[in-house]
Design an enzyme around this catalytic site. Structure first.
Site, PDB file in Angstrom:
ATOM      1  N   ASP A  84       0.541  -6.854 -10.166  1.00 46.33           N
ATOM      2  CA  ASP A  84       0.041  -6.577  -8.823  1.00 46.33           C
ATOM      3  C   ASP A  84      -0.675  -7.823  -8.310  1.00 46.33           C
ATOM      4  OD1 ASP A  84      -1.054  -5.498  -6.495  1.00 46.33           O
ATOM      5  OD2 ASP A  84      -1.588  -3.587  -7.457  1.00 46.33           O
ATOM      6  N   ASP A  96      -0.361  -7.562  -0.391  1.00 45.70           N
ATOM      7  CA  ASP A  96      -0.769  -6.806  -1.573  1.00 45.70           C
ATOM      8  C   ASP A  96       0.535  -6.168  -2.043  1.00 45.70           C
ATOM      9  OD1 ASP A  96      -1.860  -5.221  -3.523  1.00 45.70           O
ATOM     10  OD2 ASP A  96      -3.105  -4.010  -2.181  1.00 45.70           O
ATOM     11  N   HIS A 156      -3.448   1.997   1.160  1.00 44.24           N
ATOM     12  CA  HIS A 156      -4.684   1.764   1.914  1.00 44.24           C
ATOM     13  C   HIS A 156      -4.415   0.822   3.070  1.00 44.24           C
ATOM     14  CE1 HIS A 156      -4.646  -2.047  -0.386  1.00 44.24           C
ATOM     15  NE2 HIS A 156      -4.145  -1.279  -1.344  1.00 44.24           N
ATOM     16  N   HIS A 164      -9.419  -2.800   1.269  1.00 47.75           N
ATOM     17  CA  HIS A 164      -9.284  -1.341   1.383  1.00 47.75           C
ATOM     18  C   HIS A 164     -10.039  -0.862   2.614  1.00 47.75           C
ATOM     19  CE1 HIS A 164      -8.341  -1.685  -3.003  1.00 47.75           C
ATOM     20  NE2 HIS A 164      -7.415  -0.853  -2.636  1.00 47.75           N
ATOM     21  N   GLU A 189       1.657   2.163  -1.987  1.00 51.46           N
ATOM     22  CA  GLU A 189       1.836   1.897  -3.414  1.00 51.46           C
ATOM     23  C   GLU A 189       1.978   3.161  -4.257  1.00 51.46           C
ATOM     24  OE1 GLU A 189      -1.542   0.019  -5.417  1.00 51.46           O
ATOM     25  OE2 GLU A 189      -2.648   0.053  -3.552  1.00 51.46           O
ATOM     26  N   GLU A 282       4.789  -1.656  -4.799  1.00 52.53           N
ATOM     27  CA  GLU A 282       3.904  -1.774  -3.626  1.00 52.53           C
ATOM     28  C   GLU A 282       4.401  -2.837  -2.651  1.00 52.53           C
ATOM     29  OE1 GLU A 282      -0.119  -3.048  -4.505  1.00 52.53           O
ATOM     30  OE2 GLU A 282      -0.870  -2.231  -2.602  1.00 52.53           O
TER      31      GLU A 282
HETATM   32 MN    MN Z   1      -1.863  -3.949  -5.192  1.00 52.60          MN
HETATM   33 MN    MN Z   2      -2.983  -2.026  -2.972  1.00 55.88          MN
END
Ligand code: MN
Ligand code: MN
Length: 297
Positions: A84, A96, A156, A164, A189, A282
């Site tokens: 990630d 992200d 998010h 976030h 995600e 994600e």
């Molecule tokens: Mn992530």
């Molecule tokens: Mn994330």
């Protein structure tokens, strides 16, 4: 959204996508996870971005929030590996993004489950889609593979110096009727699990973020605080600090900042069911007249 701002989000997204793909290419048995995290984070910088958080490399029943500790000797072997990666440009967190590599050779369907769920979610994303609808797509796709979505993990909003923002993109049908709005930037995600689909905090945290300000007296803690200004509230790794400070000083300062309630530390997030395996996929998405998957490689 301003043209200039969108450009920065898109640039960050492209950088995160490229860094994640670079990271995937480094994963093979015998390689240290510490080396991969450091190379991927350096790659983000080389591409003109800044890591928006420490690279997460989480194994098997750990869904997320593991990053190598200082001097981590762990190597890749036969795990189900979640990578990630996050990048920002001038604070705009446009990237992200995560994927799962199955080194065991036994969980390709689990890997497909979270990826299919992400694809299904992306198909319905547009202005007006409700958060509950996205969750419903994710849940249905994962269940059709015979697995459980992780219900207490979610996507998010992403924003300026903000990983976030205030709302969650659920991984199951919460019936949340909040609609996606023009100009939103979000990370979706899905996590698929062979277990019960619930995670809890477990283990030593190596990821932290500053969540407030208070006067700090201790000189060592002040030194560390000063260094943390660079991250401007975004998450950082213990090992980022030990590059130019001894570990005992770093640990002392982190402990004091925790006690002062101005530091939040993030423990690894682990499936409640013993011996479970979790996969993740994600992407970061810009929602507007046009929907743009910012982290598509
Ligand atoms: Mn992530
Ligand atoms: Mn994330």
């Amino acid at each position: 959204m301003e043209e200039e701002t969108l450009k920065k989000y898109l640039e960050a997204g492209r950088i995160a996508a490229e860094a994640l793909e670079f990271g995937r290419g480094l994963v093979r048995p015998g390689v240290k996870i510490l080396d991969v995290a450091e190379q991927v984070e350096a790659h983000i910088v080389k591409l003109g971005g800044v890591p928006a958080f420490p690279m997460n490399i989480s194994f098997n029943d750990t869904a997320a929030h593991y990053t190598p500790s200082p001097g981590d000797e762990t190597v890749f072997d036969d795990q189900v590996v979640k990578l990630d990666v996050g990048a920002h440009v001038d604070g705009f967190v446009g990237g992200d993004t995560a994927l799962t590599v199955d080194l065991s050779g036994k969980y390709s369907d689990l890997v497909n489950a979270s990826r299919d769920a992400l694809d299904a979610a992306l198909k319905v994303v547009q202005v007006g889609t409700t958060l509950g609808e996205i969750g419903r797509e994710i849940e249905a796709a994962i269940i059709s593979h015979g697995f459980n979505p992780v219900r207490n993990l979610s996507g998010h909003g992403i924003g300026e110096w903000d990983l976030h923002t205030g709302y969650s993109i659920p991984n199951y049908d919460t019936k949340d009727d909040t609609p996606l709005e023009d100009g939103m930037t979000i990370a979706i995600e899905p996590f698929a699990s062979t277990g019960v689909g619930l995670i809890h905090d477990k283990g030593v945290p190596f990821i932290h973020s500053i969540i407030g300000r208070k006067p700090v007296r201790n000189i060592v803690t002040r030194q560390v605080m000063k260094r943390l200004d660079d991250y401007n509230g975004l998450p950082f790794a213990t090992r980022w600090l030990t590059k130019d400070m001894p570990l005992f000083k770093v640990n002392f300062a982190l402990k004091e900042l925790n006690q002062l309630d101005i530091l939040k530390s993030y423990s690894p997030l682990v499936e409640r069911a013993a011996g479970a395996f979790v996969s993740q996929a994600e992407h970061s998405v810009y929602v507007g007249d046009k929907v743009i998957v910012m982290t598509r490689f």
